[in-house]
Design an enzyme around this catalytic site. Structure first.
Site, mmCIF file in Angstrom:
data_model
loop_
_atom_site.group_PDB
_atom_site.id
_atom_site.type_symbol
_atom_site.label_atom_id
_atom_site.label_comp_id
_atom_site.label_asym_id
_atom_site.label_seq_id
_atom_site.Cartn_x
_atom_site.Cartn_y
_atom_site.Cartn_z
ATOM 1 C CD GLU A 126 -3.093 0.561 2.088
ATOM 2 O OE1 GLU A 126 -4.224 -0.236 1.903
ATOM 3 O OE2 GLU A 126 -2.993 0.836 3.224
ATOM 4 C CG HIS B 43 7.631 -29.768 0.883
ATOM 5 N ND1 HIS B 43 8.145 -30.799 0.767
ATOM 6 C CD2 HIS B 43 8.423 -29.077 2.014
ATOM 7 C CE1 HIS B 43 9.241 -31.376 1.681
ATOM 8 N NE2 HIS B 43 9.220 -30.121 2.293
ATOM 9 C CE LYS C 8 -12.361 1.104 0.781
ATOM 10 N NZ LYS C 8 -12.013 2.150 1.760
#
Length: 447
Positions: A289, A310, A424
């Protein structure tokens, strides 16, 4: 007391000899921008001297609130998203028993989380659990209108009122919000909730050492005095008067930017202790951010080794060479457990019988480091003496300080997040929020 330290030897050969020192002036200039408050986003620098400004009285008040909620609650639900929950969870997960939620004899309530997603099944299951438990809520939101935590808090508040009645509810809710404005502040003042303030000059991802992080951490039974002390000591260790080569935050900022300039566009934060998984999640938000803007920025990723060796190990070893690793290495385990001898030795492990599990883990760490460097992956090593509140406090401030410096070296404002608003607006339009009618029509044409 010891301090965390940084080792950059395994970046040699990937950046030119003497390049770190050549970048020194720019790094120190960026650090001066922070302390002189002359750079972009300078109105969000309240975190910079936050550790040393926290008073004993403030900590005592937080601890008293934690005690009060703990006496009432088997579970405390922390409602928040992003920086409003990741920092607290990072510390709590790092320092609590891995099976804390299953312990029958407890000194502190179980801390659970809500509002960090919009998962209907998750939220239903949480509410169903809480119907049968004594619980309280710490709701964290500057505005009180952020969608995810606002939905969760509405549901939790409704359950609290059904379960305990209006009079008792105000003793079971603590709001951490803006000092004077916003929906949550209005509600808290009207209902009489105890409140703490999110400082105006501290962004969410830098807020661990405010009540945003400190109250949940204290509720979990952890030592916030030592957490803050660790941060204070790292504040001093990275101060402007500390020589560049002795300042771990400055060195880290320099090296990661130099690797970025060499085409290493992804940084993988590696840990060899599963307790650090959420510290890596907090780190990802902090750096993603802060730096990911203006079509620039190192992509922050994370892996839990040896587990992810793995799964992701193959790609890291032989995939695209655009990555570097920063390894958090914990020097000393808190517990002791040895590999037992077995008379049949069917698994052929007797050659390590008598060795501590942590020694095996350390050899996996060193072997992986050499293999990945040989495979073309530079490695930075952050050494942490042990996992406790003091050293986690150091680590938090170290990463925060390095992030601020690094953002200025990169040439971006590390304290805003304009891109977060894009999703948003589309979500509000699709949900039919009043005032978004035009956007609703436009976006539906594109679907």
């Amino acid at each position: 007391m010891q301090k965390i330290s940084i080792d950059i030897k395994k970046t040699a050969g990937f950046i030119a000899e003497g390049a770190v020192q050549k970048l020194e002036d720019k790094v120190l200039s960026s650090q001066q921008q922070l302390h002189g408050k002359t750079g972009a986003g300078s109105d969000f620098l309240g975190w910079l001297n936050l550790p040393s400004s926290i008073t004993a009285e403030e900590l005592a008040t937080i601890k008293e609130t934690a005690r009060r909620l703990s006496e009432k609650s088997e579970i405390v639900v922390v409602v928040g998203i992003g920086g409003s929950y990741l920092g607290a969870r990072a510390v709590i997960d790092a320092l609590s028993n891995s099976f804390d939620f299953l312990q029958s004899k407890r000194k502190a309530p179980v801390v659970l989380y809500a509002g960090q997603n919009i998962g209907e099944d998750y939220t239903f299951e949480l509410l169903d659990l809480l119907k049968h438990k004594d619980f309280s809520v710490v709701v964290i939101s500057k505005s009180g209108t952020t969608t995810e935590p606002a939905i969760a808090f509405r549901l939790l508040k409704e359950l609290l009122e059904k379960k305990y009645g209006t009079a008792d509810v105000k003793e079971r809710i603590v709001a951490i919000t803006d000092e004077s404005k916003g929906a949550l502040r209005t509600l808290a003042d009207r209902e009489g909730y105890q409140t703490y303030v999110i400082p105006d000059d501290v962004g969410g991802r830098y807020s661990v050492l405010t009540p945003v992080g400190l109250l949940p951490i204290a509720i979990a039974g952890l030592d916030i005095d030592q957490l803050v002390q660790g941060a204070i000591d790292m504040e001093e260790a990275t101060a402007p008067d500390v020589a560049f080569n002795e300042n771990p935050a400055a060195v880290y900022a320099a090296v990661r930017n130099l690797l970025y300039q060499q085409g290493k566009t992804t940084e993988i934060l590696v840990n060899y202790n599963p307790k650090l998984h959420f510290l890596a999640e907090w780190w990802k938000q902090l750096y993603g951010e802060s730096e990911g803007k203006e079509n620039k920025g190192i992509f922050p990723a994370a892996v839990d080794f040896t587990t992810d060796l793995h799964s992701m190990g193959q790609w890291i070893q032989e995939g695209e060479r655009t990555i570097f690793e920063t390894v958090i290495s914990v020097e000393t385990a808190n517990q002791k457990l040895e590999v037992p001898d077995d008379k049949d030795d069917l698994d052929k492990l007797n050659y390590i019988a008598g060795k501590r599990i942590d020694e095996v883990n350390k050899m996996a760490e060193l072997g992986t480091l050499v293999a990945h460097v040989d495979g073309g992956v530079p490695n930075i090593r952050i050494s942490v003496p042990k996992l406790n509140e003091y050293y986690i406090g150091q680590l938090i401030y170290f990463f925060e300080k390095a992030c601020g410096i690094s953002g200025y070296v990169l040439g971006v404002n590390p304290f805003d997040q304009p891109g977060v608003e894009a999703y948003k607006k589309n979500m509000f339009a699709l949900l039919g929020k009043p005032g978004f009618e035009k956007e609703t029509q436009e976006i539906r044409k594109r679907l």
